[in-house]
Design a protein around this motif. Structure first.
Motif, PDB file in Angstrom:
ATOM      1  N   LYS A  47       0.750  -1.448  -0.155  1.00 38.93           N
ATOM      2  CA  LYS A  47       0.037  -0.162  -0.013  1.00 38.93           C
ATOM      3  C   LYS A  47       0.843   1.384   0.123  1.00 38.93           C
ATOM      4  CE  LYS A  47      -3.810   2.095   2.685  1.00 38.93           C
ATOM      5  NZ  LYS A  47      -3.308   3.002   3.582  1.00 38.93           N
ATOM      6  N   THR A  48       1.828   1.197   0.749  1.00 35.08           N
ATOM      7  CA  THR A  48       2.683   2.582   0.986  1.00 35.08           C
ATOM      8  C   THR A  48       3.412   2.651  -0.555  1.00 35.08           C
ATOM      9  OG1 THR A  48       3.159   2.258   3.493  1.00 35.08           O
ATOM     10  CG2 THR A  48       4.782   3.534   2.354  1.00 35.08           C
TER      11      THR A  48
ATOM     12  N   SER B 267       2.650   1.877  -3.367  1.00 32.78           N
ATOM     13  CA  SER B 267       1.581   1.977  -4.324  1.00 32.78           C
ATOM     14  C   SER B 267       1.396   3.629  -4.252  1.00 32.78           C
ATOM     15  CB  SER B 267       0.134   1.037  -4.275  1.00 32.78           C
ATOM     16  OG  SER B 267       0.530  -0.415  -4.518  1.00 32.78           O
ATOM     17  N   GLU B 268       1.193   3.898  -3.026  1.00 33.20           N
ATOM     18  CA  GLU B 268       0.833   5.340  -2.698  1.00 33.20           C
ATOM     19  C   GLU B 268       2.075   6.389  -3.037  1.00 33.20           C
ATOM     20  OE1 GLU B 268      -2.408   4.730   1.001  1.00 33.20           O
ATOM     21  OE2 GLU B 268      -0.461   5.694   1.402  1.00 33.20           O
TER      22      GLU B 268
ATOM     23  N   SER C 283       2.142   6.378  -6.716  1.00 37.06           N
ATOM     24  CA  SER C 283       1.194   6.996  -7.836  1.00 37.06           C
ATOM     25  C   SER C 283       1.318   8.757  -7.585  1.00 37.06           C
ATOM     26  CB  SER C 283      -0.228   6.672  -6.975  1.00 37.06           C
ATOM     27  OG  SER C 283      -0.341   5.596  -7.178  1.00 37.06           O
ATOM     28  N   GLN C 284       1.673   9.033  -6.295  1.00 37.08           N
ATOM     29  CA  GLN C 284       2.012  10.401  -6.112  1.00 37.08           C
ATOM     30  C   GLN C 284       3.324  11.170  -7.030  1.00 37.08           C
ATOM     31  OE1 GLN C 284       1.627  11.672  -1.750  1.00 37.08           O
ATOM     32  NE2 GLN C 284       0.084  10.105  -1.917  1.00 37.08           N
TER      33      GLN C 284
ATOM     34  N   ILE D  98      -0.058   6.834 -11.408  1.00 33.66           N
ATOM     35  CA  ILE D  98      -0.539   5.726 -11.039  1.00 33.66           C
ATOM     36  C   ILE D  98      -0.388   4.607 -12.038  1.00 33.66           C
ATOM     37  CG2 ILE D  98      -2.773   6.117 -12.223  1.00 33.66           C
ATOM     38  CD1 ILE D  98      -4.152   4.995  -9.423  1.00 33.66           C
TER      39      ILE D  98
ATOM     40  N   VAL E 105       2.442   2.318 -11.064  1.00 33.15           N
ATOM     41  CA  VAL E 105       2.640   1.267  -9.757  1.00 33.15           C
ATOM     42  C   VAL E 105       2.765  -0.053 -10.006  1.00 33.15           C
ATOM     43  CG1 VAL E 105       1.072   0.489  -8.015  1.00 33.15           C
ATOM     44  CG2 VAL E 105       1.135   2.846  -8.496  1.00 33.15           C
TER      45      VAL E 105
ATOM     46  N   GLN F 163       8.474   9.469   0.177  1.00 34.02           N
ATOM     47  CA  GLN F 163       7.404   9.820   0.767  1.00 34.02           C
ATOM     48  C   GLN F 163       7.446  10.896   1.687  1.00 34.02           C
ATOM     49  OE1 GLN F 163       6.459   7.116   4.039  1.00 34.02           O
ATOM     50  NE2 GLN F 163       4.215   6.703   3.285  1.00 34.02           N
TER      51      GLN F 163
ATOM     52  N   GLN G  33       5.553  14.406   1.788  1.00 31.35           N
ATOM     53  CA  GLN G  33       4.626  14.782   3.039  1.00 31.35           C
ATOM     54  C   GLN G  33       5.049  16.257   3.317  1.00 31.35           C
ATOM     55  OE1 GLN G  33       5.068  11.834   5.889  1.00 31.35           O
ATOM     56  NE2 GLN G  33       3.216  10.958   5.407  1.00 31.35           N
TER      57      GLN G  33
END
Ligand SMILES: [Zn+2]
Length: 168
Positions: free
Chosen positions: A9-10, A12-13, A16-17, A21, A24, A93, A97
């Motif tokens: 999940k991490t 993929s996120e 994507s960002q 997407i 991925v 990441q 953020q």
């Protein structure tokens, strides 16, 4: 977050960002493999070599994949062999953020320092300067623009900021 095993999940996120997407699947495909030929990527993912290359280079541009060009013994031309740079997921990441937090902080500042006007039919929202420029008439429907209490907007933005900070 640090030191934890990365979840799908991490990954993929972040992909994507940072990349989009569409990249991925190829990142998840490369995960756990090493030195994968772009021909095999295309083959396994059932996409064209051009598509595979395009996605792989997108990952490369964001420092999420690396490659080595090797001469194919049978075909006689050079093909790229790829590795996913999973170790860069967390730093990217973190950077994403920080950018998101900065954007929200700027938005809060803008909300606090300006008065906003909203159309009676809610089709547009502008700041005071713009409202004067358009004579308090909605650019979409011509309706009247009324001052809006943006306390709730600021609250929501502050909540978003806290949510990001608590996930760090
Ligand atoms: Zn309107």
């Amino acid at each position: 977050m640090r030191g934890m095993k990365l979840t799908k999940k991490t990954i993929s996120e972040v992909i994507s960002q940072a990349v989009g997407i569409e990249a991925v699947d190829v990142a998840l495909y490369l995960r756990g493999k090493t030195d994968v030929s772009e021909l095999i990527v295309a083959d396994d993912m059932k996409i064209s070599i051009q598509e595979a290359r395009s996605l792989l280079y997108k990952l490369y541009e964001k420092n999420l994949a690396k490659f080595q060009r090797k001469r194919d013994k049978h075909k006689g031309w050079h093909i790229s062999h790829w590795d996913f740079l999973e170790e860069n997921i967390l730093p990217i990441q973190k950077k994403l953020q920080e950018e998101k937090k900065e954007q929200i902080k700027q938005r809060i500042e803008r909300e606090q320092q300006n008065m906003f006007y909203i159309c009676t039919h809610a089709c547009s929202r502008v700041d005071f300067e713009k409202a004067i420029e358009i004579n308090f008439k909605c650019p979409e429907c011509g309706g009247l623009m009324n001052p809006q209490d943006n306390k709730r907007t600021i609250e929501v933005l502050n909540e978003k900021l806290k949510e990001i900070e608590s996930s760090e």
